[in-house]
Design a protein around this motif. Sequence first.
Motif, short mmCIF file in Angstrom:
data_model
loop_
_atom_site.label_atom_id
_atom_site.label_comp_id
_atom_site.label_asym_id
_atom_site.label_seq_id
_atom_site.Cartn_x
_atom_site.Cartn_y
_atom_site.Cartn_z
N GLY A 164 0.84 -1.23 0.12
CA GLY A 164 0.01 0.00 -0.05
C GLY A 164 0.72 1.26 -0.09
N ALA A 165 2.11 1.20 -0.04
CA ALA A 165 3.06 2.33 -0.12
C ALA A 165 2.99 2.96 -1.50
N LEU A 166 2.70 2.46 -2.52
CA LEU A 166 2.72 3.24 -3.86
C LEU A 166 1.79 4.20 -3.97
N LYS A 167 2.11 5.44 -4.39
CA LYS A 167 1.28 6.66 -4.28
C LYS A 167 0.76 6.76 -5.70
N TYR A 168 -0.52 6.74 -5.80
CA TYR A 168 -1.27 6.98 -7.01
C TYR A 168 -1.78 8.38 -7.06
N THR A 169 -2.53 8.78 -8.04
CA THR A 169 -2.85 10.44 -8.08
C THR A 169 -3.92 10.54 -7.09
N ALA A 170 -4.79 9.60 -6.85
CA ALA A 170 -5.70 9.90 -5.90
C ALA A 170 -5.22 9.96 -4.47
N ASP A 171 -4.04 9.49 -4.23
CA ASP A 171 -3.41 9.67 -2.99
C ASP A 171 -2.74 10.83 -2.52
N MET A 172 -2.36 11.77 -3.56
CA MET A 172 -1.77 12.81 -3.55
C MET A 172 -2.55 14.17 -3.09
N LYS A 173 -1.85 14.79 -2.24
CA LYS A 173 -2.64 16.28 -1.64
C LYS A 173 -1.58 17.08 -1.69
N LEU A 174 -1.81 18.31 -2.46
CA LEU A 174 -0.81 19.55 -2.36
C LEU A 174 -1.18 20.66 -1.76
N PRO A 175 -0.48 21.44 -1.23
CA PRO A 175 -0.65 22.73 -0.39
C PRO A 175 -1.99 23.46 -1.18
N ARG A 176 -2.89 23.92 -0.15
CA ARG A 176 -3.95 24.66 -0.94
C ARG A 176 -5.04 24.05 -1.66
N MET A 177 -4.88 22.63 -1.92
CA MET A 177 -5.60 22.02 -2.94
C MET A 177 -7.20 22.01 -2.57
N LEU A 178 -7.78 22.44 -3.78
CA LEU A 178 -9.37 22.30 -3.78
C LEU A 178 -9.82 20.84 -4.25
N TYR A 179 -11.09 20.66 -4.06
CA TYR A 179 -11.56 19.40 -4.60
C TYR A 179 -12.80 19.74 -5.57
N ALA A 180 -12.89 19.10 -6.54
CA ALA A 180 -13.67 19.18 -7.76
C ALA A 180 -14.81 18.34 -7.87
N LYS A 181 -15.99 18.51 -8.47
CA LYS A 181 -17.06 17.57 -8.73
C LYS A 181 -17.72 18.02 -9.90
N VAL A 182 -18.32 17.03 -10.74
CA VAL A 182 -18.87 17.12 -11.98
C VAL A 182 -20.32 17.08 -11.90
N LEU A 183 -20.99 17.99 -12.52
CA LEU A 183 -22.68 17.92 -12.88
C LEU A 183 -22.63 17.22 -14.22
N PHE A 184 -23.42 15.84 -13.93
CA PHE A 184 -23.62 15.43 -15.28
C PHE A 184 -24.79 15.37 -16.12
N SER A 185 -25.05 15.04 -17.22
CA SER A 185 -26.35 15.24 -18.03
C SER A 185 -27.19 14.02 -17.53
N PRO A 186 -28.62 14.51 -17.17
CA PRO A 186 -29.59 13.37 -16.75
C PRO A 186 -29.99 13.07 -18.07
N ILE A 187 -30.06 13.68 -19.30
CA ILE A 187 -30.86 13.35 -20.51
C ILE A 187 -29.64 12.75 -21.43
N PRO A 188 -30.28 11.95 -22.39
CA PRO A 188 -29.44 11.54 -23.14
C PRO A 188 -29.12 12.36 -24.53
N HIS A 189 -29.65 13.49 -24.82
CA HIS A 189 -29.45 14.52 -25.88
C HIS A 189 -30.52 15.58 -25.67
N GLY A 190 -29.84 16.71 -25.67
CA GLY A 190 -30.61 18.09 -25.58
C GLY A 190 -29.70 19.21 -25.67
#
Length: 755
Positions: free
Chosen positions: A26-52
């Motif tokens: 468990g020592a290998l550091k993946y991207t999701a394990d990384m934390k930089l100073p003053r880091m912000l966290y993102a989330k995405v809004l996804f489309s609920p419809i197939p075309h529009g």
Amino acid sequence: MKMEKQENKMIGANLPIRDAALKVTGALKYTADMKLPRMLYAKVLFSPIPHGKILEIHTEKAEQLPGVKAVVCYKNSPRRAFNSCGEEIDGAKTEYIFDDRVRFVGDKVAAVAAVDLATAEKAIRLIEVKYEPLPVNYDPLKALDPDAYPIHGETNLIEEVDLGAGDVEKGMEEADQIFEDCYSLPPIHHSAIETHCAIANYESNGKLTVYTACQDIFAHRLNLSRLFQLPMSKVRVITPAIGGGFGGKIDMVCEPIVALLAIKTGRPVKLVYNRREDIPSSRTRHGMELKIRTGVQKSGKIVAQEITAWVNAGAYAGGTMSIVWAMSGKFFKLTKIPNLRFRGIPVYTNMPIAGAMRGFGSPQLFFAKQRQMNKIAKKLKIDMARMELLNLTEPDGVDFRNQQPHGNAHPIDCVKKGMELFGWEEGLKEQETSRKENGRFRIGVGMVVAAHGNGVFGVRPDTTGVMLKMNEDGTVVLFSGVCDMGNGSVTTQCQVVSEILGIPMDGIECIQADTDATMWDLGNYSSRGTYVSVHAAVKVANQMKEEILEEASKMLQRKKEELSLGEWQVVEKMTRNHLASLQEVVSFTKQTDEKDLCCADTFASDSLAVSYGAHFVKVQVDQETGKVKVLSYTAVHDIGKAINPMAVEGQIEGAVQMGLGYALSEGIVLDENGKVKNSSFRTYHIFQADEMPKIQVGFVEPVEPGGPYGAKSIGECSVVPSVSAITNAVSNAVDGDFHQVPVLPEQILAANKEV
């Protein structure tokens, strides 16, 4: 340092991948394990419809939420079209970071960056969007109707491919019998343990650095440079580690979003998709509909064959054209059929985006070829394996389109060895006995042969750059643009460096996949890890060997021709006696010649090779429940020289696991509104450890002249035969003729009723 006289024999050695200990602890550091100073966290809004069309989008409430630092959508993002696949940098550019139109359920609508994940998730829910629904197409054949609504441009057809050799219609006239069938395969998910993720940092000097689980760092750099109008010197892409790629991490998915948010906020931004986001909104294997027509003589000799493949690209072009062109090439590599034609018809639909996946179109292509061959063999009452032997290409075989050799091709030897290891004759007898007894449980055996290429020679320049730098103590650092995603590419590069320089593996460190620190590499795809990238390491290690011997010659005042390398040392070539340590040579070079021992060069592939595999399967089918249990599996591959046999076995075993899921349980399923129904591993079933059969692996190892130490690829070829081999076995058990996967219990029960 202890001096050893024996040679450091690394070619053919069984070695774990170089970061195995880090992974299991468990020592290998993946991207999701990384934390930089003053880091912000993102989330995405996804489309609920197939075309529009997005008529209105209101982000004010999200922007006003305490802790939110930025909200982005089509209104405040670059309006520059791009193609997210590195393979298609100059291909169809149908994507934007955010667009005012959504094309599938799960498409990107907006994103936020906040001080913590909970705030980001809350902000996403505050964004209000009003859509104008547009007509929807899920079926690629219906999407080609003249009156079908275009998802991009004026038509849903991307670009048709039509290639052939000989005269198919004339060949059909020479046939005793013509078979025509249609086959269907659904889109499936890559199911990597690590979901898509990225971190971007935009510094005050205008430098954008992106950390990402990525198979194509240099294409990502190019795309990000174009998107944000930055010089490449101001864009750095680094892959710390990859927790599984399988082709799904060739395309940009999260990277443009975090880059945009980082530029907007001036702070590092991290985005990690959860599984329910990753399955519908990253990439899938292409779903396909295939029609195959084959002309065959009574002897079982195939004289003509043509395939038409309708390729479901999903909502955007991505790497679809690369997949179609790659499929078209492989169609001409397996058999000595003189009259062949391939038509590829890639189509936009309102499905999740399809992209590269292990095998690059080959599993679908050979599913149609080998499922129909199984049917033909039964109809003609010919042993399937012997029909394969009658039609397979030979070592001097060529592509009938252009007379280009396949390399040192040995699919026939794979079949013969597989028949022996598996016990093919005994399996056929067991199948026949089971059929006569007609009890609850039926035994079926199946086999398949398939092919896959090595690199992209002949399509585009196929290059990898490598640098080696000696340290003062005689150890060495390898700088490689390749990122090891569990397939062992970097480990094998280190292996050949160890073999050539006499430096044990623990004396070789590697800096990998960093666009600022490593030389350019085409990307981790197209089965080029061994055939091309390892060849680059061989080339540069040999240059370093010459440099070391040149310096040792000066230091020892001996002719260079009298010297060679042993483990950690320079030795006399004839006697193998110790003359100097590598540490002493490096020290002499620095002190006397006042320079570093450093070599860098690029290897460009200049030949084509094809890898082959024959897979044999035994299954047990419960005729009351329709459940299938895979009892045993044998896979034999023509791989040239196995540089690391243990790694080759691991690749094949993993490929079998993927094939089992593809054949028996996996498939993206949409509800009536276009939403993916099985977006978690509770509902999207991949084969688990306790469901795996006994797997027997065999190698055929003729030297491949164009490969490093005679080696060629295994990573993708190992998965290509699996889905059709398993389906053949199930079909033979119940006398069904399944034309689609996955073969589910209810379909088996229905087939039993028809018999």
